[in-house]
Design an enzyme around this catalytic site. Structure first.
Site, PDB file in Angstrom:
ATOM      1  N   ILE A  95       2.868  32.585 -14.028  1.00  0.00           N
ATOM      2  CA  ILE A  95       2.842  33.594 -12.967  1.00  0.00           C
ATOM      3  C   ILE A  95       3.911  34.650 -13.234  1.00  0.00           C
ATOM      4  O   ILE A  95       5.078  34.319 -13.458  1.00  0.00           O
ATOM      5  CB  ILE A  95       3.088  32.948 -11.583  1.00  0.00           C
ATOM      6  CG1 ILE A  95       2.008  31.902 -11.297  1.00  0.00           C
ATOM      7  CG2 ILE A  95       3.096  34.014 -10.492  1.00  0.00           C
ATOM      8  CD1 ILE A  95       2.257  31.123 -10.027  1.00  0.00           C
ATOM      9  N   GLY A 132      12.362  29.817  -4.251  1.00  0.00           N
ATOM     10  CA  GLY A 132      11.998  29.952  -5.669  1.00  0.00           C
ATOM     11  C   GLY A 132      11.040  31.107  -5.915  1.00  0.00           C
ATOM     12  O   GLY A 132      10.808  31.948  -5.042  1.00  0.00           O
ATOM     13  N   GLN A 133      10.464  31.114  -7.121  1.00  0.00           N
ATOM     14  CA  GLN A 133       9.633  32.249  -7.543  1.00  0.00           C
ATOM     15  C   GLN A 133       8.434  32.458  -6.609  1.00  0.00           C
ATOM     16  O   GLN A 133       8.196  33.574  -6.138  1.00  0.00           O
ATOM     17  CB  GLN A 133       9.120  32.016  -8.980  1.00  0.00           C
ATOM     18  CG  GLN A 133       8.353  33.215  -9.527  1.00  0.00           C
ATOM     19  CD  GLN A 133       7.483  32.893 -10.745  1.00  0.00           C
ATOM     20  OE1 GLN A 133       7.228  31.731 -11.065  1.00  0.00           O
ATOM     21  NE2 GLN A 133       7.034  33.923 -11.423  1.00  0.00           N
ATOM     22  N   ASP A 163      17.037  18.946   0.980  1.00  0.00           N
ATOM     23  CA  ASP A 163      16.665  18.476  -0.349  1.00  0.00           C
ATOM     24  C   ASP A 163      15.431  17.590  -0.224  1.00  0.00           C
ATOM     25  O   ASP A 163      15.461  16.579   0.494  1.00  0.00           O
ATOM     26  CB  ASP A 163      17.863  17.674  -0.913  1.00  0.00           C
ATOM     27  CG  ASP A 163      17.637  17.248  -2.347  1.00  0.00           C
ATOM     28  OD1 ASP A 163      16.501  17.376  -2.840  1.00  0.00           O
ATOM     29  OD2 ASP A 163      18.611  16.779  -2.965  1.00  0.00           O
ATOM     30  N   LYS A 205       2.865  16.542 -12.703  1.00  0.00           N
ATOM     31  CA  LYS A 205       1.781  17.275 -12.027  1.00  0.00           C
ATOM     32  C   LYS A 205       0.467  16.474 -12.061  1.00  0.00           C
ATOM     33  O   LYS A 205      -0.272  16.472 -11.086  1.00  0.00           O
ATOM     34  CB  LYS A 205       1.604  18.673 -12.639  1.00  0.00           C
ATOM     35  CG  LYS A 205       2.702  19.654 -12.205  1.00  0.00           C
ATOM     36  CD  LYS A 205       2.646  19.901 -10.705  1.00  0.00           C
ATOM     37  CE  LYS A 205       3.790  20.729 -10.175  1.00  0.00           C
ATOM     38  NZ  LYS A 205       3.840  20.754  -8.687  1.00  0.00           N
ATOM     39  N   GLY A 242      10.921  24.450  -1.336  1.00  0.00           N
ATOM     40  CA  GLY A 242      11.095  25.283  -2.540  1.00  0.00           C
ATOM     41  C   GLY A 242      10.933  26.755  -2.212  1.00  0.00           C
ATOM     42  O   GLY A 242      10.555  27.567  -3.055  1.00  0.00           O
ATOM     43  N   TYR A 283       7.163  17.769 -16.919  1.00  0.00           N
ATOM     44  CA  TYR A 283       6.571  18.587 -15.849  1.00  0.00           C
ATOM     45  C   TYR A 283       5.068  18.315 -15.733  1.00  0.00           C
ATOM     46  O   TYR A 283       4.550  18.039 -14.641  1.00  0.00           O
ATOM     47  CB  TYR A 283       6.833  20.064 -16.164  1.00  0.00           C
ATOM     48  CG  TYR A 283       6.180  21.049 -15.232  1.00  0.00           C
ATOM     49  CD1 TYR A 283       6.376  20.993 -13.859  1.00  0.00           C
ATOM     50  CD2 TYR A 283       5.372  22.075 -15.734  1.00  0.00           C
ATOM     51  CE1 TYR A 283       5.790  21.922 -13.011  1.00  0.00           C
ATOM     52  CE2 TYR A 283       4.783  23.008 -14.898  1.00  0.00           C
ATOM     53  CZ  TYR A 283       4.993  22.925 -13.537  1.00  0.00           C
ATOM     54  OH  TYR A 283       4.416  23.847 -12.713  1.00  0.00           O
TER      55      TYR A 283
END
Ligand code: SER
Length: 316
Positions: free
Chosen positions: A172, A11-12, A52, A146, A8, A142
């Protein structure tokens, strides 16, 4: 020297974590793995791979090729995007993590670092100063993935001795990648729209208070936990970390110091129900006690820094 794979990575969090990891462990020792989105130019300063996490063989190949001993597993679909397509969220979040954990077992990897989220909490958890150890009944896909991920991480630790660690992030705010998939993303989106058009339509009500954190603190939290002595840890995968809490109205008031003509309107959508199911503030005393966590950035400092960075970029 450690050999780290970051999933990932485009990503952010990955876009800003990878350069900091590379500074600490050496450019060649931190492999940035991404999938659909494009890497930022900064990521291209070191090794980049495409793969992936849903395909175990992609991960297996990278672990062998680069002799990986540590994985920062960031690949996930977060809250708002997850509610638009819960099936994809389940697949990426659950199959991705399961693949990483199984490969950690097969290759006897040293450490897995995997962020969790305040999304593990649901409406029946205490909403103020929510403790690390409390009832976990999330209402989003989500959040459910988690909770399951935290439990799986603990299971792999007690059953197979794999050192899996993680913090529960609040929302965030950051400047490297544009906000897209989260319920807390309004707080960054207002900077983009505000700087460009002086207008922003907020998808949460003005008084919806949520826990938030600036990216530099978020990175510090994950890296500090990753380095903490194992013997000091009673928790492993589920540390609350906190920095600040604010409502849309409060951050918009702060931003108006820099954009006095900013016009705000409110049009709550499906994300309001997600926000309403989450805590208003988090108790992070377990992180403080077990590995010395303390945030450093508050709301005014964060808004000033974000405004300066994004206005310099967007007004070019
Ligand atoms: N920022 C995340 C979200 O809004 C919370 O983990 O989904």
């Amino acid at each position: 020297m450690k050999k780290i794979l970051v999933t990932g990575a485009f990503g952010q969090i990955g876009s800003e974590l990878v350069p900091v990891l590379r500074e600490k462990y050496g450019k060649e020792n931190v492999i940035a793995m991404g999938h659909i989105t494009s890497p930022t130019p900064r990521l291209e300063e070191g090794p980049i791979v495409f793969g992936d996490v849903v395909h175990k063989e992609d991960l297996d190949k990278m672990i062998r090729k680069f002799d990986i001993d540590t994985v920062y597993h960031l690949a996930a679909i977060i809250s708002a995007k997850g509610e638009l397509n819960p099936q994809i969220a389940y697949k990426i979040n659950m199959t991705g993590l399961y693949n990483v954990l199984e490969l950690a077992r097969e290759h006897a990897l040293e450490r897995i670092v995997v962020p969790s989220s305040m999304a593990v909490f649901g409406p029946d958890a205490p909403q103020d100063n929510t403790p690390t150890d409390t009832i976990l009944h999330p209402t989003t896909m989500y959040g459910m993935t988690k909770v399951a991920g935290e439990l799986l991480g603990s299971y792999y630790f007690s059953k197979y001795g794999i050192d899996v660690r993680g913090v529960r992030y609040p929302g965030i705010l950051s400047s490297e990648t544009p906000p897209t998939a989260g319920t807390t993303d309004y707080a960054t989106a207002v900077f983009y729209d505000g700087i460009r058009t002086r207008k922003y339509e907020c998808f949460l009500k003005e008084d919806t208070t949520l826990p938030m954190m600036y990216m530099c603190d978020a990175i510090k939290a994950l890296m500090d936990l990753a380095e903490a002595p194992l013997k000091n840890l009673k928790h492993h995968t589920d540390f609350n970390v906190a920095a600040m809490s604010f409502s849309p109205k409060e951050i918009f008031t702060e931003l108006k110091k820099y954009l006095p003509d900013l016009q705000i309107s409110y049009k709550p959508d499906y994300r309001q129900a997600i926000a309403d199911s989450w805590p208003r503030s988090l108790d992070d005393s377990a992180a403080h006690e077990e590995w010395g966590w303390k945030h450093s950035i508050d709301l005014p400092t964060m808004v000033k820094d974000l405004y300066e960075k994004l206005s310099a970029r967007l007004e070019k």
